[in-house]
Design a protein around this motif. Structure first.
Motif, PDB file in Angstrom:
ATOM      1  N   GLN A   1     -29.496 -56.728 -14.356  1.00 10.97           N
ATOM      2  CA  GLN A   1     -29.863 -56.443 -15.748  1.00 10.97           C
ATOM      3  C   GLN A   1     -31.301 -56.854 -16.027  1.00 10.97           C
ATOM      4  OE1 GLN A   1     -26.891 -58.539 -18.021  1.00 10.97           O
ATOM      5  NE2 GLN A   1     -25.491 -56.785 -18.035  1.00 10.97           N
ATOM      6  N   LEU A   2     -31.747 -57.933 -15.413  1.00 13.79           N
ATOM      7  CA  LEU A   2     -33.116 -58.387 -15.623  1.00 13.79           C
ATOM      8  C   LEU A   2     -34.115 -57.348 -15.127  1.00 13.79           C
ATOM      9  CD1 LEU A   2     -34.989 -60.636 -16.537  1.00 13.79           C
ATOM     10  CD2 LEU A   2     -34.694 -61.729 -14.316  1.00 13.79           C
ATOM     11  N   VAL A   3     -33.856 -56.778 -13.972  1.00 17.38           N
ATOM     12  CA  VAL A   3     -34.729 -55.726 -13.446  1.00 17.38           C
ATOM     13  C   VAL A   3     -34.738 -54.529 -14.383  1.00 17.38           C
ATOM     14  CG1 VAL A   3     -35.073 -54.104 -11.556  1.00 17.38           C
ATOM     15  CG2 VAL A   3     -34.428 -56.473 -11.057  1.00 17.38           C
ATOM     16  N   THR A   4     -33.552 -54.134 -14.846  1.00 18.21           N
ATOM     17  CA  THR A   4     -33.437 -52.969 -15.730  1.00 18.21           C
ATOM     18  C   THR A   4     -34.188 -53.183 -17.037  1.00 18.21           C
ATOM     19  OG1 THR A   4     -31.271 -52.435 -14.796  1.00 18.21           O
ATOM     20  CG2 THR A   4     -31.808 -51.484 -16.949  1.00 18.21           C
ATOM     21  N   TYR A   5     -33.985 -54.349 -17.665  1.00 17.44           N
ATOM     22  CA  TYR A   5     -34.624 -54.611 -18.965  1.00 17.44           C
ATOM     23  C   TYR A   5     -36.122 -54.826 -18.820  1.00 17.44           C
ATOM     24  CZ  TYR A   5     -30.072 -54.920 -21.229  1.00 17.44           C
ATOM     25  OH  TYR A   5     -28.846 -54.625 -21.733  1.00 17.44           O
ATOM     26  N   ASN A   6     -36.582 -55.305 -17.679  1.00 15.99           N
ATOM     27  CA  ASN A   6     -38.023 -55.393 -17.434  1.00 15.99           C
ATOM     28  C   ASN A   6     -38.657 -54.005 -17.451  1.00 15.99           C
ATOM     29  OD1 ASN A   6     -38.758 -58.111 -17.239  1.00 15.99           O
ATOM     30  ND2 ASN A   6     -38.010 -58.292 -15.150  1.00 15.99           N
ATOM     31  N   LEU A   7     -38.028 -53.065 -16.729  1.00 14.87           N
ATOM     32  CA  LEU A   7     -38.530 -51.688 -16.700  1.00 14.87           C
ATOM     33  C   LEU A   7     -38.453 -51.044 -18.081  1.00 14.87           C
ATOM     34  CD1 LEU A   7     -36.915 -50.474 -13.338  1.00 14.87           C
ATOM     35  CD2 LEU A   7     -39.318 -51.091 -13.746  1.00 14.87           C
ATOM     36  N   ALA A   8     -37.330 -51.309 -18.792  1.00 10.54           N
ATOM     37  CA  ALA A   8     -37.170 -50.723 -20.127  1.00 10.54           C
ATOM     38  C   ALA A   8     -38.233 -51.243 -21.083  1.00 10.54           C
ATOM     39  CB  ALA A   8     -35.772 -51.041 -20.661  1.00 10.54           C
ATOM     40  N   ALA A   9     -38.563 -52.542 -20.986  1.00  6.75           N
ATOM     41  CA  ALA A   9     -39.582 -53.115 -21.869  1.00  6.75           C
ATOM     42  C   ALA A   9     -40.954 -52.505 -21.583  1.00  6.75           C
ATOM     43  CB  ALA A   9     -39.620 -54.628 -21.697  1.00  6.75           C
TER      44      ALA A   9
ATOM     45  N   LYS B   1     -37.652 -49.848 -31.079  1.00  7.41           N
ATOM     46  CA  LYS B   1     -37.190 -49.850 -29.691  1.00  7.41           C
ATOM     47  C   LYS B   1     -38.007 -50.818 -28.837  1.00  7.41           C
ATOM     48  CE  LYS B   1     -35.118 -45.242 -29.445  1.00  7.41           C
ATOM     49  NZ  LYS B   1     -35.142 -43.917 -28.772  1.00  7.41           N
ATOM     50  N   ALA B   2     -39.322 -50.875 -29.078  1.00  2.85           N
ATOM     51  CA  ALA B   2     -40.159 -51.793 -28.311  1.00  2.85           C
ATOM     52  C   ALA B   2     -39.761 -53.244 -28.595  1.00  2.85           C
ATOM     53  CB  ALA B   2     -41.628 -51.572 -28.651  1.00  2.85           C
ATOM     54  N   GLU B   3     -39.519 -53.529 -29.875  1.00  2.03           N
ATOM     55  CA  GLU B   3     -39.109 -54.886 -30.251  1.00  2.03           C
ATOM     56  C   GLU B   3     -37.764 -55.228 -29.616  1.00  2.03           C
ATOM     57  OE1 GLU B   3     -37.885 -57.365 -34.285  1.00  2.03           O
ATOM     58  OE2 GLU B   3     -38.882 -55.415 -34.436  1.00  2.03           O
ATOM     59  N   GLU B   4     -36.833 -54.277 -29.694  1.00  2.00           N
ATOM     60  CA  GLU B   4     -35.509 -54.512 -29.113  1.00  2.00           C
ATOM     61  C   GLU B   4     -35.595 -54.687 -27.599  1.00  2.00           C
ATOM     62  OE1 GLU B   4     -33.191 -51.198 -30.307  1.00  2.00           O
ATOM     63  OE2 GLU B   4     -32.742 -51.993 -32.308  1.00  2.00           O
ATOM     64  N   SER B   5     -36.432 -53.919 -26.936  1.00  2.00           N
ATOM     65  CA  SER B   5     -36.536 -54.007 -25.472  1.00  2.00           C
ATOM     66  C   SER B   5     -37.132 -55.349 -25.049  1.00  2.00           C
ATOM     67  CB  SER B   5     -37.384 -52.848 -24.939  1.00  2.00           C
ATOM     68  OG  SER B   5     -38.724 -52.959 -25.388  1.00  2.00           O
ATOM     69  N   ILE B   6     -38.109 -55.862 -25.831  1.00  2.00           N
ATOM     70  CA  ILE B   6     -38.691 -57.169 -25.501  1.00  2.00           C
ATOM     71  C   ILE B   6     -37.647 -58.265 -25.673  1.00  2.00           C
ATOM     72  CG2 ILE B   6     -40.410 -58.871 -26.194  1.00  2.00           C
ATOM     73  CD1 ILE B   6     -42.240 -56.552 -26.964  1.00  2.00           C
ATOM     74  N   LEU B   7     -36.898 -58.169 -26.768  1.00  2.00           N
ATOM     75  CA  LEU B   7     -35.866 -59.184 -27.013  1.00  2.00           C
ATOM     76  C   LEU B   7     -34.778 -59.121 -25.944  1.00  2.00           C
ATOM     77  CD1 LEU B   7     -35.504 -58.991 -30.903  1.00  2.00           C
ATOM     78  CD2 LEU B   7     -36.693 -60.712 -29.540  1.00  2.00           C
ATOM     79  N   LYS B   8     -34.428 -57.909 -25.528  1.00  2.00           N
ATOM     80  CA  LYS B   8     -33.424 -57.761 -24.474  1.00  2.00           C
ATOM     81  C   LYS B   8     -33.951 -58.313 -23.145  1.00  2.00           C
ATOM     82  CE  LYS B   8     -30.857 -53.822 -26.346  1.00  2.00           C
ATOM     83  NZ  LYS B   8     -30.492 -52.396 -26.163  1.00  2.00           N
ATOM     84  N   LYS B   9     -35.234 -58.137 -22.905  1.00  2.00           N
ATOM     85  CA  LYS B   9     -35.819 -58.691 -21.689  1.00  2.00           C
ATOM     86  C   LYS B   9     -35.758 -60.224 -21.716  1.00  2.00           C
ATOM     87  CE  LYS B   9     -40.262 -59.235 -19.343  1.00  2.00           C
ATOM     88  NZ  LYS B   9     -41.702 -58.873 -19.357  1.00  2.00           N
ATOM     89  N   LEU B  10     -36.125 -60.816 -22.851  1.00  2.00           N
ATOM     90  CA  LEU B  10     -36.057 -62.271 -22.988  1.00  2.00           C
ATOM     91  C   LEU B  10     -34.621 -62.757 -22.850  1.00  2.00           C
ATOM     92  CD1 LEU B  10     -38.503 -62.799 -25.997  1.00  2.00           C
ATOM     93  CD2 LEU B  10     -38.941 -63.305 -23.588  1.00  2.00           C
TER      94      LEU B  10
ATOM     95  N   ALA C   1     -32.277 -61.279 -21.199  1.00  2.00           N
ATOM     96  CA  ALA C   1     -31.870 -61.103 -19.800  1.00  2.00           C
ATOM     97  C   ALA C   1     -32.374 -62.272 -18.946  1.00  2.00           C
ATOM     98  CB  ALA C   1     -32.418 -59.782 -19.261  1.00  2.00           C
ATOM     99  N   ILE C   2     -33.597 -62.737 -19.226  1.00  2.00           N
ATOM    100  CA  ILE C   2     -34.106 -63.911 -18.501  1.00  2.00           C
ATOM    101  C   ILE C   2     -33.232 -65.117 -18.798  1.00  2.00           C
ATOM    102  CG2 ILE C   2     -36.055 -65.496 -18.268  1.00  2.00           C
ATOM    103  CD1 ILE C   2     -37.910 -63.166 -18.940  1.00  2.00           C
ATOM    104  N   TYR C   3     -32.899 -65.273 -20.076  1.00  2.00           N
ATOM    105  CA  TYR C   3     -32.035 -66.397 -20.477  1.00  2.00           C
ATOM    106  C   TYR C   3     -30.680 -66.318 -19.779  1.00  2.00           C
ATOM    107  CZ  TYR C   3     -28.892 -69.113 -23.451  1.00  2.00           C
ATOM    108  OH  TYR C   3     -27.935 -69.993 -23.908  1.00  2.00           O
ATOM    109  N   ASN C   4     -30.062 -65.144 -19.797  1.00  2.00           N
ATOM    110  CA  ASN C   4     -28.744 -64.983 -19.165  1.00  2.00           C
ATOM    111  C   ASN C   4     -28.804 -65.265 -17.666  1.00  2.00           C
ATOM    112  OD1 ASN C   4     -27.501 -64.311 -21.579  1.00  2.00           O
ATOM    113  ND2 ASN C   4     -27.774 -62.107 -21.286  1.00  2.00           N
ATOM    114  N   TYR C   5     -29.874 -64.827 -17.035  1.00  2.00           N
ATOM    115  CA  TYR C   5     -30.014 -65.079 -15.600  1.00  2.00           C
ATOM    116  C   TYR C   5     -30.152 -66.576 -15.331  1.00  2.00           C
ATOM    117  CZ  TYR C   5     -31.967 -65.207 -10.906  1.00  2.00           C
ATOM    118  OH  TYR C   5     -32.192 -65.502  -9.584  1.00  2.00           O
ATOM    119  N   ASN C   6     -31.015 -67.234 -16.088  1.00  2.00           N
ATOM    120  CA  ASN C   6     -31.221 -68.669 -15.874  1.00  2.00           C
ATOM    121  C   ASN C   6     -29.932 -69.468 -16.090  1.00  2.00           C
ATOM    122  OD1 ASN C   6     -33.890 -68.142 -15.334  1.00  2.00           O
ATOM    123  ND2 ASN C   6     -34.657 -68.813 -17.323  1.00  2.00           N
ATOM    124  N   ILE C   7     -29.208 -69.121 -17.152  1.00  2.00           N
ATOM    125  CA  ILE C   7     -27.965 -69.845 -17.438  1.00  2.00           C
ATOM    126  C   ILE C   7     -26.928 -69.569 -16.351  1.00  2.00           C
ATOM    127  CG2 ILE C   7     -26.095 -70.144 -19.105  1.00  2.00           C
ATOM    128  CD1 ILE C   7     -28.944 -71.242 -19.850  1.00  2.00           C
TER     129      ILE C   7
END
Length: 445
Positions: free
Chosen positions: A375-383, A413-422, A424-430
């Motif tokens: 998901q992190l890879v996907t949301y990075n590309l989406a952002a 959409k840009a705002e949502e994609s940045i928040l989703k990227k952040l 996703a980083i949080y979810n990965y770290n946890i």
């Protein structure tokens, strides 16, 4: 020499004062790295402090169990007075004051008032006390179980601190992203109002931007409230006053990680705590069974007697060994043994169930990392795509080639994609932190 020592003492005091001042300054500014937050929690978290207190309580119980091995010493003193012929003559015997005159029948039958002061030192030493031996073993295992439990409590609190610390990072970054989007919307509104005044834009377009502006204001308020909530939780975990400000100094980035190929949790501190607890139950069951066995204790007494207070005119001693075997005491021993055996069986079932569930959690945590990484890879590309789309639409809007509604949608959409990227980083770290906790191994023997 004294002057030299005085100077050295002043230097040490100034160094200590500087250290304390630095610590207080660090505490007051509210800026913490993750390592600092973890250190503060390990020292001040109330769950950790309670666990440490449980260790002390278990050690105190272990000290009590030493009663089955160590001697007991008791000192007593007392005063008696009697005109009873038997007691009066016995008092004189103990005081070693009997004379030929005391054998006169008239004196024996009517001795008058006789004073007697007695001081005794009694010592009892257990020799064979099998149930106490087993009880001592159970107490030792309870101490070890409590130590392992405390070790895992510290690991769990550390995980909660990491989760909350990164949660505060996420919340603060969410506020920053929303405020930047709010600033962009404000600039769009100013541009739209200028275009409206020149007749290049409709009222409906300006109103659409204002609606978006109000929505963003509400979202920022909600995000700021979330920052306060997470801040209070982090303060609680660190043992600080919950209303104190906290700022995280570490940036929200993906943590580095590699699997340790853990396949079992049997060496984890919480599981080892349950193992020691099981062994304690087992030994307590044996201890209750051994209550049917006889006990052998040695004892000794040293006595001092006199007719006057504070006097020690006569002394005596007594030594002995006593065999005590309580064959039946109304079914209490057999009932206690059956009860402890049932507790052991219950603990065994709970242990097996806990191990199965925690192995399942370990498997889930392993899969969660793979999902979070994908998901992190996907949301990075989406952002990246969303930000590029917003850049293109903004340029076209400045040239009058883009509709306001399309620009606002692209901004959203840009705002949502940045928040989703952040997020996703949080979810990965946890997910990584949770796996590390579940796959950890005890650091103590």
């Amino acid at each position: 020499m004294n002057s030299y020592l005085l100077k050295k003492g002043l230097i040490v005091c100034m160094a200590l004062a500087g250290f304390v001042s630095h610590a207080q300054e660090k505490e007051s500014d509210g800026v913490f790295s993750l390592s600092e937050a973890l250190e503060l929690a390990s020292e001040n978290n109330r769950e950790v402090l309670k666990a440490l207190a449980e260790i002390e309580e278990a050690k105190a119980g272990n000290q009590q169990a030493m009663a089955g091995f160590l001697p007991s010493v008791e000192v007593s003193t007392g005063y008696s007075v009697s005109n009873d012929p038997l007691y009066a003559f016995g008092f004189k015997l103990q005081q070693q004051g009997v004379t030929m005159a005391d054998f006169d029948p008239a004196v024996i039958n009517s001795p008058g008032q006789t004073n007697h002061f007695a001081t005794q030192v009694m010592v009892e030493q257990p020799l064979i006390n099998v149930d106490a031996w087993m009880g001592k073993g159970a107490a030792n295992n309870r101490v070890k179980a409590t130590e392992k439990k405390t070790e895992y409590t510290k690991e769990y609190v550390g995980f909660m601190v990491k989760q909350t610390y990164y949660g505060l990072q996420l919340a603060q970054n969410r506020v920053d992203v929303m405020k930047k989007a709010q600033q962009a919307t404000d600039s769009y509104l100013k541009m739209a109002e200028d275009n409206l005044a020149q007749g290049y834009m409709k009222d409906a377009d300006v109103m659409a931007i204002k609606v978006r502006q109000y929505e963003q204001m509400a979202m920022v308020q909600e995000a700021e409230n979330q920052v306060r909530n997470v801040t209070e939780m982090l303060n609680l975990l660190m043992g600080r006053e919950i209303k104190l400000p906290v700022t995280v100094s570490d940036s929200i980035t993906q943590v580095s990680f590699s699997f340790n190929n853990a396949t079992t949790i049997l060496n984890r501190s919480d599981v080892m705590a349950m193992q020691y607890g099981l062994e304690a139950h087992k030994k307590m069951s044996k201890s209750d069974l051994m209550k049917f066995a006889p006990r052998v204790n040695a004892f000794g007494a040293y006595n001092l007697y006199d007719a006057d207070f504070g006097g020690f005119g006569a002394d005596s001693y007594m030594l002995g060994i006593k065999l005590q075997w309580r064959i039946f005491n109304g079914g209490r021993n057999i009932g206690k043994y059956n009860q402890s055996k049932a507790k052991y069986n219950m603990a065994m079932v709970s242990y097996q169930d806990y191990v199965e569930k925690e192995n399942m959690e370990l498997s889930k945590a392993t899969r969660a990392i793979a999902v979070a990484e994908s998901q992190l890879v996907t949301y990075n590309l989406a952002a990246e795509e969303a930000l590029e789309s917003l850049r293109i639409r903004t340029n076209r809007y400045d040239q009058g080639l883009e509709r306001t509604s399309d620009l606002l949608m692209s901004e959203t959409k840009a705002e949502e994609s940045i928040l989703k990227k952040l997020n996703a980083i949080y979810n990965y770290n946890i997910a990584v932190f949770k796996y590390q906790m579940l796959a950890s191994e005890s650091s103590q023997n």
